[in-house]
Scaffold this active site. Structure first.
Site, PDB file in Angstrom:
ATOM      1  N   HIS A 179       0.865  -1.351   0.027  1.00 20.01           N
ATOM      2  CA  HIS A 179      -0.183  -0.007   0.095  1.00 20.01           C
ATOM      3  C   HIS A 179       1.071   1.204  -0.114  1.00 20.01           C
ATOM      4  O   HIS A 179       2.014   1.086   0.126  1.00 20.01           O
ATOM      5  CB  HIS A 179      -0.663   0.057   1.003  1.00 20.01           C
ATOM      6  CG  HIS A 179      -0.193   0.009   2.525  1.00 20.01           C
ATOM      7  ND1 HIS A 179       0.394  -0.919   3.105  1.00 20.01           N
ATOM      8  CD2 HIS A 179       0.240   1.218   3.249  1.00 20.01           C
ATOM      9  CE1 HIS A 179       1.205  -0.579   4.141  1.00 20.01           C
ATOM     10  NE2 HIS A 179       0.835   0.766   4.380  1.00 20.01           N
ATOM     11  N   HIS A 236       4.933   0.194  -0.267  1.00 14.25           N
ATOM     12  CA  HIS A 236       5.428  -0.668   0.861  1.00 14.25           C
ATOM     13  C   HIS A 236       4.593  -1.801   1.349  1.00 14.25           C
ATOM     14  O   HIS A 236       3.539  -1.937   1.251  1.00 14.25           O
ATOM     15  CB  HIS A 236       6.176   0.150   1.978  1.00 14.25           C
ATOM     16  CG  HIS A 236       4.874   1.143   2.668  1.00 14.25           C
ATOM     17  ND1 HIS A 236       4.545   2.102   2.109  1.00 14.25           N
ATOM     18  CD2 HIS A 236       4.648   0.737   3.789  1.00 14.25           C
ATOM     19  CE1 HIS A 236       3.628   2.716   2.893  1.00 14.25           C
ATOM     20  NE2 HIS A 236       3.860   1.968   4.054  1.00 14.25           N
ATOM     21  N   ASP A 260       0.810   5.296   1.753  1.00  9.00           N
ATOM     22  CA  ASP A 260       0.309   5.923   3.076  1.00  9.00           C
ATOM     23  C   ASP A 260      -0.442   7.146   2.336  1.00  9.00           C
ATOM     24  O   ASP A 260       0.043   7.804   1.501  1.00  9.00           O
ATOM     25  CB  ASP A 260       1.172   6.336   4.102  1.00  9.00           C
ATOM     26  CG  ASP A 260       1.845   5.155   4.643  1.00  9.00           C
ATOM     27  OD1 ASP A 260       1.481   4.097   4.634  1.00  9.00           O
ATOM     28  OD2 ASP A 260       2.987   5.091   5.331  1.00  9.00           O
ATOM     29  N   ARG A 263       7.704  -8.949  15.643  1.00 14.78           N
ATOM     30  CA  ARG A 263       7.982  -7.339  15.169  1.00 14.78           C
ATOM     31  C   ARG A 263       7.075  -6.268  15.463  1.00 14.78           C
ATOM     32  O   ARG A 263       5.778  -6.773  15.508  1.00 14.78           O
ATOM     33  CB  ARG A 263       8.115  -7.082  13.735  1.00 14.78           C
ATOM     34  CG  ARG A 263       8.650  -6.270  12.978  1.00 14.78           C
ATOM     35  CD  ARG A 263       8.971  -6.174  11.296  1.00 14.78           C
ATOM     36  NE  ARG A 263       9.401  -4.872  11.045  1.00 14.78           N
ATOM     37  CZ  ARG A 263       8.563  -3.671  10.799  1.00 14.78           C
ATOM     38  NH1 ARG A 263       7.274  -3.862  10.671  1.00 14.78           N
ATOM     39  NH2 ARG A 263       9.150  -2.886  10.068  1.00 14.78           N
TER      40      ARG A 263
HETATM   41  O1  LIG Z   1       5.310  -1.952  10.161  1.00 16.01           O
HETATM   42  C1  LIG Z   1       5.877  -1.294   9.351  1.00 16.01           C
HETATM   43  O2  LIG Z   1       6.938  -1.073   9.166  1.00 16.01           O
HETATM   44  C2  LIG Z   1       5.162  -0.435   8.191  1.00 16.01           C
HETATM   45  C3  LIG Z   1       3.856  -0.137   8.594  1.00 16.01           C
HETATM   46  C4  LIG Z   1       2.916   0.690   7.760  1.00 16.01           C
HETATM   47  O3  LIG Z   1       3.165   0.410   6.515  1.00 16.01           O
HETATM   48  C5  LIG Z   1       1.596   1.429   8.104  1.00 16.01           C
HETATM   49  O4  LIG Z   1       1.349   1.287   9.307  1.00 16.01           O
HETATM   50  O5  LIG Z   1       1.157   2.066   7.163  1.00 16.01           O
HETATM   51 FE   LIG Z   2       1.968   2.229   5.526  1.00  8.18          FE
END
Ligand SMILES: O=C(O)CCC(=O)C(=O)O
Ligand SMILES: [Fe+2]
Length: 357
Positions: A238, A295, A240, A305
């Site tokens: 996706h 990403h 942001d 994680r």
């Molecule tokens: O957890 C991550 O590294 C990315 C999280 C992410 O892309 C988001 O919360 O939009």
């Molecule tokens: Fe994100």
């Protein structure tokens, strides 16, 4: 007087109601359930996403060959470094950012404490079906037929309402730490915003005020250890939506960005560094000069994680339009932030195409 739409109102007014709003009780799982098995091509309502979990066409590139820039915020040529990184990658890692490391450690400890609560306790803070904040699955889940190896907790403004449900007698410390972190993130995002405007060779004086009065939301993410990471996805690909995202990740790999012609590249956790991602609204504002970064997160078999994302964006009634010189052609029409969030809620990555001129 009409009241302003808040960020959580804008996210609440969505046409897509998730069918599954409760994350899996990951602790009780031994084998990857069918509901969480992803194949290379996972169709969803509006588009097909190439997940390339084990793609033959897009190799997993080692970090040494293609590394995302690491930039010292105090470097004398920071504008040039950030400008180049954002133009080429849409992302960079920032060091020397003046966010105290003990605050980041405290945030991470609270995030771990939250997600390590028993499943039934976390459900007390479950996001309501049309809500924007609290505990639940990823916001983009309704677009995909399979579920993600992820659980999240969203904070917009104060976390007190949900924190009280989790820890009726001990919620204050969590809220204070999250408030403090949001303030620090807001001032860091402001500094980066000024650097980005300079990199675009735009004077601060011609930039609309809303850029400097932006607000934020905090997204806490947990990706538990996964029995079969090659068949699961932590967070589906996706972009942001807002201007910038500032992300802290614990010491566990998982975040990857897609670079055209190269493939998925890992963004390695670096102690003391924060990841900065260009979001859709910054892509629009820069007239496409800075790419919005696509990403995803892949799960890990051995390690749990955690990440904490701060999404920085203008108030929902601001109108975002490309900041271009007179001779340039605008590649996007002006769009009100809440309209854009609404388009994204319905069309996901196709939203940008809908406002292209
Ligand atoms: O957890 C991550 O590294 C990315 C999280 C992410 O892309 C988001 O919360 O939009
Ligand atoms: Fe994100």
């Amino acid at each position: 007087m009409a009241t302003q739409t808040t960020l959580s109102d804008a996210y609440r007014n969505t046409h897509h109601q998730p069918k599954h709003i409760i994350p899996l009780d990951f602790e009780s799982i031994i084998d990857l359930p069918e509901s969480h098995v992803w194949t290379d091509q996972c169709d969803h309502e509006t588009q097909t996403v190439d997940l390339s979990l084990e793609s033959e066409t897009l190799p997993q590139i080692s970090v040494n060959e293609h590394s995302i820039p690491i930039i010292d915020l105090m470097a004398p040529n920071v504008v040039e470094l950030v400008g180049n990184a954002c133009q080429e990658w849409g992302t960079f890692q920032v060091t020397n950012h003046q966010v105290p490391s003990n605050l980041v450690d405290d945030v991470e400890a609270h995030v771990r404490r939250l997600f390590c609560l028993p499943a039934e306790q976390k459900l007390k803070a479950l996001r309501v079906p049309d809500g924007a904040t609290g505990y639940g699955v990823a916001r983009i889940s309704p677009f995909f037929s399979k579920l993600m190896w992820h659980e999240g907790f969203t904070i917009m403004g104060s976390a007190v309402e949900h924190a009280k449900q989790l820890w009726p007698n001990q919620y204050e410390e969590f809220c204070d730490v999250m408030d403090n972190y949001q303030k620090k993130m807001n001032s860091l995002a402001y500094k980066i915003m000024i650097i980005l405007l300079k990199a675009l060779q735009l004077e601060e004086t011609i930039a609309p005020d809303y850029l400097f009065q932006s607000v934020g939301a905090l997204q806490l993410n947990s990706y538990p250890r996964c029995p079969n990471p090659n068949l699961a996805i932590g967070l589906a690909p996706h972009t942001d939506s807002l201007l910038l995202t500032i992300l802290h990740q614990n010491d566990t790999n998982g975040l990857q960005i897609l670079q055209e012609g190269i493939g998925w590249i890992t963004v390695p956790p670096i102690s003391g560094a924060l990841v900065v991602n260009i979001g859709d609204l910054m892509h629009i504002l820069s007239n496409g000069y800075f790419p919005t970064v696509y990403h995803r997160v892949v799960p890990n078999e051995k390690r749990h994680r955690f990440s904490v994302g701060y999404f920085y964006g203008p108030s929902t009634e601001s109108i975002v339009a490309p900041l271009v010189r007179v001779s340039d052609v605008s590649r996007f029409r002006p769009v009100m932030v809440k309209e854009y969030i609404g388009l994204k809620n319905v069309h996901l990555e196709k939203a940008l195409d809908l406002i292209r001129t």
